[in-house]
Each structure stands twice: as C-alpha cells, then as structure tokens.
Motif scaffolding. Structure first.
Motif: not given
Lengths: 250, 252
Positions: A153-154, B93-95, B102-104, B142-143
């Motif tokens: 998905l990501y 976010l990291e993927l 920033a993601a954390r 989160v996204t």
C-alpha cells in the motif's frame, strides 16, 4: 543454582559408582579406566587437549560462518523468486540426507591432503547448511500477509521490504536454525577429522583417534570429556547470541 | 463521479474455484463515511483491497481521486512486533522517503491525536488490544489520507473499548479539513448505523450491492444518540436488509 544441583548430584553418584566398580571388580585399565585415571589424564594432557579443543571449536565456528553465509544468501535469493524454491529445495534436501561420512573421503581428496582443515570446515559447513538455509528461508516468508499488504500500500521497494519487514521477521527462525546447526557443525567436524585420520588437523577427534590407536583408554575418555565441554561451550555461546537478539526483537 | 474520493464501476473479481464477486458499483464521495455490511464471503474485504489498489478487478474498473494517500486498518493491529509505537506509525512516511526525523515528529503528533502521546516507546506486546488498534489507526492517519479503509477493525475488542474507538474515529474525522472519506467493513448493524452516513448491504449469493440505506441524523453523533428512536429504527431496517441478503441456509 537449585536447578543445577540435582543433575550435579546424579553425575557425582554415577562417577562414584563407576570408580567403585572399577576398583572392586579389577577391571583392566585399557578396557575401562576409573574416573580418577581419566581425571589424571585430563590434567596431564591439559595443554594439548586445550589446544585441540580450541582447534575444533574454531573449525566449527568457521563452518557455521560459511554455512550461514551460503545458506543465508541462498535463502535470500530463493525468497525473492517464488519458483526458485522448487528448484533449490530438493537439492538442499539431497545434501541433507547424504551421510557426511560418505562424502568425507571425496571432500578430503578435493581439499588436498595438505589442507585437511579446509576439508573439515567444508564438511562441517555441509551438515550445518540445511538448518540455516531452511530456517532463514521459512523466516523470510513468515511475515504477516497483512503487513506485506501494508508495505504494498505504501509502495515499499524491495530493499525496504527486506530490511524493515522480512529480515526482522526471519531472525527468530535463523536463530533456531543456528542452534541446530551449531550441534551439527561439531558432529561434522569430528566425523571429518576421523575420516582424514592423518593428524594434520590436530583437533579433538584426532586426539581421540591417536589415543585409541595406542590403547590409552583414559586419554580417549579425557578427549571425549573435552569434546563434551566444547560442545557445551558452543551451545552456550549460541544461546547467548540468541538471548541478546531476542531481547532486542520483542 | 469526478468529485468522488473513490469508485468501483462494474467491478468483478474472480478467484479460482469460487463464484465471482460482483459486479459492484459503488461511489464514495469526498468526506463521506460508508459502512459495508454483508454476510461473510460476500466480498467486503475484497472491495476494500480493490479500493486500496492492493488487488485489481478481473472486469470493470476502480477509480481513485488522483490526489491524496490511502490509509488502511486491518482486523488485527498488524504492527511490526519488534518496533515501538513511534517507529510503527512513522513507517508509512519513511517508506515514502521522508527523512526519519521528520517522519517521527509527525508520527508523535499522530499518536498524540489518538491519545497515546505518552506511549511512543511502547512495543506492541506492551499495549492492550484497544491501544494497539489506536496505534494502527494513527499509522493509517499519519499520511493524512483522503480515503481511509477499515476492515472490521474493532471486531476483536470489548464493547466499551469499541465505543470509545468509534467516538475517536468520529472526532479524528471531523477534526480534519478536508475530511477524509471512510469505508468501514463491519458485520455489526448497530456499529454500521452509528458510525456511517450510509450503509451498503452486499448480497451473499452475488456479492453485488443489494441495498443502500442512509443513516438518519448528523455525524458525529450526539452523546445519547443510541437511545434515539430514529437510531433504533435505522438499525432494525438495516438488520432486515441484511437478513434478506443472507443465503437461505444462514437466514434462519
């Protein structure tokens, strides 16, 4: 401590019985020496035995490293391609079911008589290979299918999927494989040394063989005790690695 | 259709050895909450996977608004067991290539929004079922998706925790601008009426949409709305529609 005490007591009882039986029944020393004689042999030959134990230990460790690299690498390659497993697994099983004693003479020829240690490592690696390969391959495919979907998905790439999902998921299986493989590596090393029978490797199996050829039974038993202690040491080392890794994982 | 968050048009999915699912026509408007109700095997999870793009239809088409991400919450929390809550939530976010720091930071904010701001370093096994599901919800949000898909996420939780999470979901949904569209699979008719603006019943035999019922009242719900006659009536109506969609041998 309370868990160690009962087996320790049993061991002492068995040793005392053995000692008493040898003395009372006048068993010849070449047939079965009493434990006291074995203890004396252990002390007298301590430097030699320790050197040999280290030699066997290092050969088993190197074999585990080789088996881990080849087994892990192959498992990784196979896990990336669905049809590859059908190609590779039968060959891996064939290697596993072939007795190591039977392939030892061949490997000794290939390694060359001057490099018996290489043959020992190769044979120990051959027997340690399967549990590592099989464990890591199973582990790489063990990730929760919904987590795999989440990575889809990501839009995770292959490297992210491997590093953040499949490798951590595979670690407990790899550790289980390592535990089995470490026991097998010692067996493989001893068998290979027996077959080479040349003394070029100077491991514990050679000490056993050498003492047997001279009918020095107490020395044989001393070497056997060392082999047992070395097996336990390797087992403890693997157990330590396993506990460290598991603590980080969960 | 142009202003829809997602849509299925004549979508049919065939699995080997099973009757086909569909054809399904379904349009989810921006900011809408839709509940998918239906007997097991009617293809509810398949519809979610189609909407998420995790599966392709054998026939027909799936349309997605081109902007915006998709969030997905599974039946189980589906967290990485070896990573703490913060890392789990930062994962999408990291993927996507965002820098870890920033993601954390955004993950910490998302966890705070679901009431877990003080459990950032908790591993999944240290969390209760409800808390783990909140982490899963934070990860999906989160996204900042414009489409949030939930596959029976609260089925395994006790009724008190479940109600709290439904309230949280409403709060998170209404607190965002623009509001995300939510598609929610459930087998619980009360949950469907309470949570969604519209409930869609899938037919067990064909997998097609057999009824579409609008829930009365505004979202989010007033405090004692479960005692309201309009709510009770809508629940009974949906239950009757679901019963008609059941295969004959299960309806009794």
């Amino acid at each position: 401590m309370s868990r160690l005490l009962p087996p320790l007591l049993l061991t002492i009882l068995l040793l005392l019985t053995w000692e008493a039986a040898c003395r009372l029944m006048h068993v010849p020393a070449y047939f079965l020496p009493p434990p006291s004689a074995v203890a004396i042999a252990l002390v007298e030959r301590a430097p030699l035995l320790a050197g040999s134990a280290l030699q066997t230990f290092l050969m088993a460790l190197q074999a585990l490293l080789v088996a881990g690299l080849i087994g892990g690498g192959l498992a990784l390659a196979v896990s990336l391609n669905r049809s590859a497993e059908h190609v590779v697994r039968p060959l891996a099983v064939a290697l596993q079911v072939t007795p190591v004693v039977a392939i030892a003479p061949l490997v000794l020829i290939w390694a060359g008589l001057d490099h018996a240690d290489r043959a020992v490592i190769a044979l120990a690696a051959a027997v340690a290979f399967f549990p590592l390969f099989s464990g890591i391959l199973t582990g790489l495919k063990s990730a929760d299918p919904d987590l795999e979907r989440l990575f889809d998905l990501y839009g995770a790439n292959a490297l992210q999927r491997l590093w953040r999902l499949r490798l951590p998921a595979a670690l407990p299986f790899a550790l289980e494989g390592l535990r089995v493989a470490s026991g097998l590596a010692v067996i493989g090393a001893v068998v290979a040394e027996f077959v080479s029978g040349s003394g070029a490797t100077q491991g514990l199996a050679w000490r056993l063989l050498e003492a047997g050829n001279r009918l020095r039974t107490a020395d044989m038993l001393a070497a056997l005790v060392c082999l047992m202690a070395m097996g336990l040491a390797l087992n403890a080392l693997v157990g330590l690695v396993e506990r460290r890794a598991r603590a980080r994982l969960s | 259709m142009a202003d829809a968050a997602a849509a299925l048009a004549g979508a049919v999915v065939r699995y080997p050895g099973r009757p086909p699912i569909g054809p399904i026509d379904l349009t989810v408007a921006h900011g809408e909450i839709v509940a998918l109700v239906g007997p097991s095997g009617a293809g509810k999870s398949t519809i979610l996977r189609l909407l998420a793009g995790l599966e392709r239809p054998s026939e027909g088409e799936v349309r997605r608004a081109t902007t915006g991400a998709t969030g997905f919450v599974f039946q189980a929390p589906t967290l990485l067991p070896w990573a703490d809550a913060l890392i789990n939530v930062a994962l999408p976010l990291e993927l996507a290539g965002l820098a870890p720091a920033a993601a954390r930071e955004r993950a910490a904010a998302a966890l705070a929004a679901v009431g877990l701001g003080d459990r950032l370093d908790a591993r999944p096994r240290q969390l209760s079922g409800g808390m783990a599901m909140r982490v899963s919800l934070a990860r999906a949000l989160v996204t900042e998706p414009d489409l949030l898909l939930l596959d029976e996420p609260f089925a395994a939780l006790d009724s008190v925790t479940r109600r709290r999470l439904i309230e949280d979901l409403h709060r998170l949904w209404s607190g965002r601008a623009p509001r995300p569209a939510i598609v929610f699979v459930t087998h619980d008719v009360e949950e469907a009426v309470y949570l969604a603006g519209r409930a869609i019943v899938l037919d067990a035999a064909t997998g097609a949409v057999s009824a579409s019922l609008a829930s009365p009242g505004a979202l989010p719900r007033p405090l004692d709305w479960r005692a309201d006659a309009a709510y009770r009536h809508a629940v009974e109506e949906l239950a009757a529609a679901l019963s008609r969609a059941m295969p004959a041998d299960q309806a009794a």
